[in-house]
Design a protein around this motif. Structure first.
Motif, mmCIF file in Angstrom:
data_model
loop_
_atom_site.group_PDB
_atom_site.id
_atom_site.type_symbol
_atom_site.label_atom_id
_atom_site.label_comp_id
_atom_site.label_asym_id
_atom_site.label_seq_id
_atom_site.Cartn_x
_atom_site.Cartn_y
_atom_site.Cartn_z
ATOM 1 N N VAL A 267 34.781 30.323 31.557
ATOM 2 C CA VAL A 267 33.525 30.233 31.144
ATOM 3 C C VAL A 267 32.283 29.894 32.358
ATOM 4 O O VAL A 267 32.566 30.856 33.377
ATOM 5 C CB VAL A 267 32.614 29.542 30.803
ATOM 6 N N SER A 268 33.508 29.259 33.845
ATOM 7 C CA SER A 268 32.771 28.993 34.953
ATOM 8 C C SER A 268 33.109 29.885 36.065
ATOM 9 O O SER A 268 32.417 30.573 36.736
ATOM 10 C CB SER A 268 33.680 27.648 35.608
ATOM 11 N N HIS A 269 34.450 30.980 35.717
ATOM 12 C CA HIS A 269 34.077 32.188 36.833
ATOM 13 C C HIS A 269 33.788 33.426 35.984
ATOM 14 O O HIS A 269 32.966 34.061 37.440
ATOM 15 C CB HIS A 269 36.435 32.431 36.858
ATOM 16 N N ALA A 270 33.804 33.351 34.689
ATOM 17 C CA ALA A 270 32.613 34.475 34.073
ATOM 18 C C ALA A 270 31.670 34.398 34.864
ATOM 19 O O ALA A 270 30.919 35.616 35.540
ATOM 20 C CB ALA A 270 33.240 34.507 32.655
ATOM 21 N N ILE A 271 31.465 33.233 35.039
ATOM 22 C CA ILE A 271 29.263 32.655 35.410
ATOM 23 C C ILE A 271 29.185 32.920 36.266
ATOM 24 O O ILE A 271 27.740 33.933 37.106
ATOM 25 C CB ILE A 271 28.886 31.594 34.966
ATOM 26 N N HIS A 272 30.403 32.518 37.495
ATOM 27 C CA HIS A 272 30.404 32.973 38.880
ATOM 28 C C HIS A 272 30.291 34.127 39.436
ATOM 29 O O HIS A 272 29.375 34.499 39.875
ATOM 30 C CB HIS A 272 30.985 32.250 39.344
ATOM 31 N N VAL A 273 31.163 35.295 38.539
ATOM 32 C CA VAL A 273 31.618 36.317 39.248
ATOM 33 C C VAL A 273 30.315 37.229 38.744
ATOM 34 O O VAL A 273 29.598 38.348 39.277
ATOM 35 C CB VAL A 273 32.639 36.894 38.404
ATOM 36 N N ALA A 274 29.338 36.720 37.205
ATOM 37 C CA ALA A 274 28.539 38.198 37.176
ATOM 38 C C ALA A 274 26.988 37.326 37.986
ATOM 39 O O ALA A 274 26.247 37.914 38.269
ATOM 40 C CB ALA A 274 27.955 37.105 35.783
ATOM 41 N N LYS A 275 27.297 36.368 37.925
ATOM 42 C CA LYS A 275 25.955 35.843 38.819
ATOM 43 C C LYS A 275 25.718 35.602 40.411
ATOM 44 O O LYS A 275 24.838 36.593 40.416
ATOM 45 C CB LYS A 275 26.128 34.229 38.682
ATOM 46 N N TYR A 276 27.470 35.956 41.008
ATOM 47 C CA TYR A 276 27.276 36.575 42.515
ATOM 48 C C TYR A 276 27.477 38.178 42.643
ATOM 49 O O TYR A 276 27.930 38.043 43.906
ATOM 50 C CB TYR A 276 28.123 35.830 42.915
ATOM 51 N N GLN A 277 27.439 39.321 41.711
ATOM 52 C CA GLN A 277 28.075 40.165 40.841
ATOM 53 C C GLN A 277 29.285 40.634 41.795
ATOM 54 O O GLN A 277 28.898 41.338 43.235
ATOM 55 C CB GLN A 277 27.093 41.146 41.372
ATOM 56 N N GLU A 278 30.141 40.237 41.838
ATOM 57 C CA GLU A 278 31.628 40.106 42.724
ATOM 58 C C GLU A 278 32.265 41.368 42.181
ATOM 59 O O GLU A 278 33.086 41.114 40.483
ATOM 60 C CB GLU A 278 32.666 38.532 42.701
ATOM 61 N N PRO A 279 32.325 42.389 42.539
ATOM 62 C CA PRO A 279 33.710 43.214 41.686
ATOM 63 C C PRO A 279 34.878 42.914 41.684
ATOM 64 O O PRO A 279 34.904 42.265 42.732
ATOM 65 C CB PRO A 279 33.264 44.609 42.535
ATOM 66 N N PRO A 280 35.134 43.554 41.549
ATOM 67 C CA PRO A 280 37.062 43.651 41.963
ATOM 68 C C PRO A 280 37.225 43.953 43.010
ATOM 69 O O PRO A 280 36.848 45.032 43.434
ATOM 70 C CB PRO A 280 37.821 44.818 40.311
ATOM 71 N N GLU A 281 38.565 43.651 43.639
ATOM 72 C CA GLU A 281 38.953 43.843 45.245
ATOM 73 C C GLU A 281 39.435 44.839 45.606
ATOM 74 O O GLU A 281 39.820 45.444 45.841
ATOM 75 C CB GLU A 281 39.211 42.927 45.907
ATOM 76 N N GLU A 282 40.552 44.910 43.762
ATOM 77 C CA GLU A 282 41.249 46.423 43.695
ATOM 78 C C GLU A 282 41.248 47.396 42.868
ATOM 79 O O GLU A 282 41.101 46.730 41.749
ATOM 80 C CB GLU A 282 42.890 45.709 43.638
ATOM 81 N N VAL A 283 41.074 48.949 43.132
ATOM 82 C CA VAL A 283 40.457 49.384 42.902
ATOM 83 C C VAL A 283 41.773 50.977 42.770
ATOM 84 O O VAL A 283 41.208 51.600 42.288
ATOM 85 C CB VAL A 283 39.335 50.284 41.926
ATOM 86 N N ASP A 284 42.150 50.661 43.717
ATOM 87 C CA ASP A 284 42.942 51.483 44.237
ATOM 88 C C ASP A 284 44.882 51.905 43.489
ATOM 89 O O ASP A 284 45.219 50.552 44.445
ATOM 90 C CB ASP A 284 42.900 52.170 45.614
ATOM 91 N N PHE A 285 45.027 51.809 42.466
ATOM 92 C CA PHE A 285 46.396 51.549 42.014
ATOM 93 C C PHE A 285 47.392 52.272 42.789
ATOM 94 O O PHE A 285 48.523 51.869 42.571
ATOM 95 C CB PHE A 285 45.898 51.641 40.699
ATOM 96 N N CYS A 286 46.363 54.215 43.323
ATOM 97 C CA CYS A 286 48.067 54.653 43.551
ATOM 98 C C CYS A 286 48.787 54.520 44.837
ATOM 99 O O CYS A 286 47.457 54.587 45.774
ATOM 100 C CB CYS A 286 47.759 55.823 43.315
ATOM 101 N N CYS A 287 49.837 54.713 45.335
ATOM 102 C CA CYS A 287 50.335 54.439 46.520
ATOM 103 C C CYS A 287 50.084 55.842 47.193
ATOM 104 O O CYS A 287 50.409 56.864 46.453
ATOM 105 C CB CYS A 287 51.235 54.397 46.542
ATOM 106 N N ALA A 288 49.784 55.860 48.218
ATOM 107 C CA ALA A 288 49.459 57.047 49.274
ATOM 108 C C ALA A 288 51.170 57.941 49.699
ATOM 109 O O ALA A 288 51.894 58.796 50.439
ATOM 110 C CB ALA A 288 48.829 57.153 50.164
#
Length: 528
Positions: A267-288
């Motif tokens: 809960v504490s981590h969920a509240i934090h990322v939502a409060k400070y709007q911290e999106p995922p750092e990794e969204v590029d899953f394919c390797c160039a």
């Protein structure tokens, strides 16, 4: 040769996945992709459907669908010995924690009066509803049958008044195959929650992380809750949480929803990322610079992202998610982007080029890229457990309950016992007690009204209408409650899911699926 030609215990490599549209995409999302080994575990007593083992988990499909999947010659299943993970002292990434990615000077939290809305998303039967109960304290039905959460349910996180968490239907991917997947996807894209809590079954990471990857592409702040970690540890397995958190780029919290372990940290981590709007750092899953097909997918997705960037922004759809879906031929996303004819033709050329370079069709190439990423993640972060005593015992029991010659007799015997106990023993006994109680109350009321010399019409209305009429209806209640009690026990034990497996072929002859057996059995409680 197709999967339905394989015998029990035989293994073959998938050559081509036939079919078209949403059903074929569903096959790919479940891991039935070119080059993957598939093993036939068992057939239902009536010969249909068939249970398969793929990517380390079990999957059940119908014979008609199995006939659309081409495989090579049967061979022995390859037992791959996983090399030990070299555990390195990686410091905790600290995602979702204060003071890690922004200082007091430059942080920009949401105003205190903004409600923090969360979506609870996960596969079916991963403990999602149990976690929802832990988070909100609500008394929601917790079952073991796929699809138990059919409606949207909201609740406030305990201890945090300005929050609202929505328990969404259990899904396996964000492809629009079932109504549950469409409901979940539309909620995430249109309602835009401030955060996502993605619950993952730690004992079945390969299956669960496929949905996690698609959720990360939405660029919504999220945390991953690794459920059933207690079961994982008890059977000698583990997940290297620091390594997985660094690999995925989102907070990863080990929990046990059933025992309430790790809930406060989640809960504490969920509240934090939502409060400070911290999106995922990794969204590029394919390797160039990966394998030929993976680098082709990388170029395809990034080319589509550049092509549709302005349209995605106008439509409010995350550009990475939209690009992946367009590469899969998702027409719902295509319609929302409102591309011009030239852009549609360019999109088609990009996809054709990717197919030529990868040697796979576009949908299969995207699914293959995702499973390759999942395989890398699991190889680096997951220590597989040995088979638990409970699972081994369940497997032995299944040989009887779903066996070719014993499955149907076992079903008849179990349901016969349930109905006998309901209508002749327990239910009948409780019904007799209730009738005696109603008779005593009726007699007392009759004597009281007679002593008071109440008007005959009113006397008859109370005794014959209320006590006798309502009492006769109430007399059925013990039987209904008893039947529902036994059916709930069968559901919680997992037997009802096995009944659906057994009865699917028979019920499809009248246009129903195997899952329809559950409401049919419940209907007996309403016919007493």
């Amino acid at each position: 040769m197709t999967i339905k030609d394989l015998q029990i215990g035989e293994t073959a490599t998938i050559i081509e996945v036939g079919g078209s549209g949403a059903l074929r995409q569903h096959f790919l999302d479940m891991g039935l992709i070119q080059g993957t080994e598939v093993t036939v575990v068992k057939y239902a007593p009536m010969g249909d459907p068939v249970e398969l083992r793929i990517h380390g988990y079990e999957l059940t499909i119908r014979l008609e669908d199995a006939g659309k999947i081409q495989v090579g010659a049967a061979h022995k299943e390859e037992i791959t010995v996983k090399r030990p993970i070299e555990k390195m002292d990686i410091p905790h990434p600290g995602l979702g924690e204060g003071g890690k990615f922004h200082s007091k000077a430059d942080e920009n939290p949401l105003p205190d009066d903004v409600m923090l809305t969360f979506a609870l998303v996960g596969n079916q039967n991963c403990g999602k509803t149990t976690l929802f109960n832990q988070l909100t304290g609500s008394n929601q039905h917790v079952g073991n049958f796929p699809g138990v959460t059919v409606d949207r349910k909201d609740g406030m996180i305990k201890g945090y008044e300005n929050t609202c968490i929505t328990d969404l239907p259990g899904i396996y991917s964000m492809s629009p195959y079932s109504s549950e997947e469409i409901v979940t996807r539309e909620f995430l894209l249109q309602d835009k929650p401030k955060g996502i809590i993605n619950i993952v079954d730690a004992t079945n990471m390969e299956r669960n992380l496929y949905l996690t990857m698609q959720l990360m592409e939405l660029n919504i702040p999220m945390v991953v809750a690794l459920n059933m970690m207690d079961e994982m540890r008890e059977n000698g397995g583990s997940v290297l949480v620091n390594e997985m958190e660094a690999f995925l780029g989102v907070p990863v919290i080990p929990i046990s929803a059933a025992k309430g372990e790790g809930i406060e940290e989640l809960v504490s981590h969920a509240i934090h990322v939502a409060k400070y709007q911290e999106p995922p750092e990794e969204v590029d899953f394919c390797c160039a610079d990966g394998a030929g097909e993976e680098s082709a997918v990388h170029r395809c997705i990034h080319a589509i992202m550049h092509l549709i960037e302005d349209h995605a922004k106008k439509s409010g759809i995350p550009v990475r998610f939209a690009a992946s879906k367009l590469a899969e031929n998702d027409h719902l996303v295509l319609d929302k982007l409102n591309l011009s004819q030239n852009e549609k033709e360019t999109l088609e050329h990009i996809n054709l080029q990717m197919e030529e370079e990868s040697g796979m069709d576009r949908s299969a190439a995207i699914a293959s890229m995702r499973f390759a990423y999942i395989q890398r993640a699991c190889e680096q972060t997951v220590i597989r457990p040995h088979e638990s005593k409970e699972r081994a015992r369940s497997r032995r029991i299944d040989k009887v309950l779903t066996g070719k010659y014993t499955g149907i007799p076992a079903f008849v015997a179990i349901m016969g016992l349930v109905f006998w106990l309901t209508f002749n023993v327990i239910g009948a006994f409780l019904q007799s007690l209730l009738e005696q109680g109603v008779a005593v109350l009726t007699g007392m009321a009759d004597q009281g009204l007679t002593a008071l010399k109440v008007n005959g019409v009113l006397h008859s209305l109370i005794i014959d209408g209320i006590f006798t009429g309502v009492g006769s209806v109430l007399s059925f209640l013990p039987i209904i409650v008893t039947l529902f009690f036994f059916l709930s026990m069968l559901e919680d034990s997992g037997y009802m899911a096995r009944v659906a497996f057994i009865m699917d072929k028979l019920l499809r002859k009248i246009g129903l699926s195997g899952r329809s057996i559950v409401p049919m059995l419940i209907g007996f409680g309403c016919t007493v």
